[in-house]
Design an enzyme around this catalytic site. Structure first.
Site, PDB file in Angstrom:
ATOM      1  NE  ARG A  12      36.395  48.262  36.176  1.00  0.00           N
ATOM      2  CZ  ARG A  12      36.374  47.073  36.214  1.00  0.00           C
ATOM      3  NH1 ARG A  12      34.878  46.548  36.264  1.00  0.00           N
ATOM      4  NH2 ARG A  12      37.161  46.180  36.153  1.00  0.00           N
ATOM      5  CG  HIS A  13      39.212  51.108  32.981  1.00  0.00           C
ATOM      6  ND1 HIS A  13      38.849  49.803  32.375  1.00  0.00           N
ATOM      7  CD2 HIS A  13      39.590  51.102  34.008  1.00  0.00           C
ATOM      8  CE1 HIS A  13      39.420  49.135  33.318  1.00  0.00           C
ATOM      9  NE2 HIS A  13      39.960  49.679  34.354  1.00  0.00           N
ATOM     10  CD  GLN A  15      36.467  42.724  28.613  1.00  0.00           C
ATOM     11  OE1 GLN A  15      36.786  42.789  27.348  1.00  0.00           O
ATOM     12  NE2 GLN A  15      35.988  41.963  29.377  1.00  0.00           N
ATOM     13  CB  SER A  16      41.706  46.696  30.650  1.00  0.00           C
ATOM     14  OG  SER A  16      42.063  45.720  31.645  1.00  0.00           O
ATOM     15  CG  ASN A  19      39.318  44.944  33.371  1.00  0.00           C
ATOM     16  OD1 ASN A  19      38.836  45.978  32.930  1.00  0.00           O
ATOM     17  ND2 ASN A  19      39.770  44.650  34.251  1.00  0.00           N
ATOM     18  NE  ARG A  61      43.221  49.777  33.728  1.00  0.00           N
ATOM     19  CZ  ARG A  61      44.365  49.562  34.314  1.00  0.00           C
ATOM     20  NH1 ARG A  61      45.304  49.767  33.513  1.00  0.00           N
ATOM     21  NH2 ARG A  61      44.841  49.596  35.603  1.00  0.00           N
ATOM     22  CD  GLU A  83      42.487  50.076  40.398  1.00  0.00           C
ATOM     23  OE1 GLU A  83      42.411  50.503  41.586  1.00  0.00           O
ATOM     24  OE2 GLU A  83      41.511  49.642  40.143  1.00  0.00           O
TER      25      GLU A  83
END
EC number: 3.1.3.3
Length: 184
Positions: A12-13, A15-16, A19, A61, A83
């Site tokens: 998973r990317h 933290q954006s 997020n 991201r 997503e």
């Protein structure tokens, strides 16, 4: 719907900004937070290795995560790895009791998202041995659904890679284990 029986690594990317704010990012393009930059760099010991290919979604991201975690490699962006589009819920606080099967108003139906995800991953697996895919928690939930029959369970951590590999000795035919830089 089934995945091609080949191993791959999924992350998973990091933290954006969404997020960090506790918001649903969905298909909104949100950059990495300051912590996300650190998380992506911290994943470098595991992800900066010779891959047959590295695929990301076309959202910032995932691209930033890949560039920081595996800086010497060429990336291929796939819109199909985006997503899920959460419609009116995008930008809203993350709900603890998300119903993945319910179509959000103005959003993408789960069945369409699931089919898009499986088709994208199978396209990658048809042409590459043991690729790295950096995408989103929803993509992971779709893979989990295909593998185990349910999208529910713990959320995959930011920039926390897992090895997804066929295993005929399990009831669902797959293992999902933490990836620490070594393919089985």
């Amino acid at each position: 719907m089934q995945l091609i029986k080949k191993p791959f690594v999924f992350a998973r990317h990091a933290q954006s900004a969404d997020n960090a704010a506790g918001k649903i990012g969905g298909s909104t393009d949100s950059p990495l937070s300051n912590l996300g930059v650190l998380q992506a760099k911290a994943a470098r010991p595991y992800l900066d290795r010779p891959w047959s290919a590295i695929y990301t979604s076309d959202l910032m991201r995932t691209i930033q995560t890949a560039e920081l975690a595996s800086p010497r490699h060429t990336l291929t962006q796939m819109t199909e790895l985006r997503e899920r589009h959460w419609g009116v819920f995008e930008g809203q606080p993350i709900m603890d009791d998300m119903n993945y099967f319910e179509t959000p108003p103005e959003g993408e139906p789960w069945s369409d998202f699931l089919e898009r995800t499986v088709n994208a991953v199978n396209t990658i697996l048809l042409t590459h041995e043991a690729p790295l895919i950096i995408a989103h928690s929803g993509i992971y939930r779709a893979l989990q659904h295909v593998i185990s029959g349910s999208p529910y369970g713990p959320r995959i951590g930011n920039a926390d890679p897992v090895l997804i590999t066929p295993n005929t000795n399990t009831s669902h035919g797959w293992d999902i284990i933490p990836f620490k830089g070594q393919l089985l």
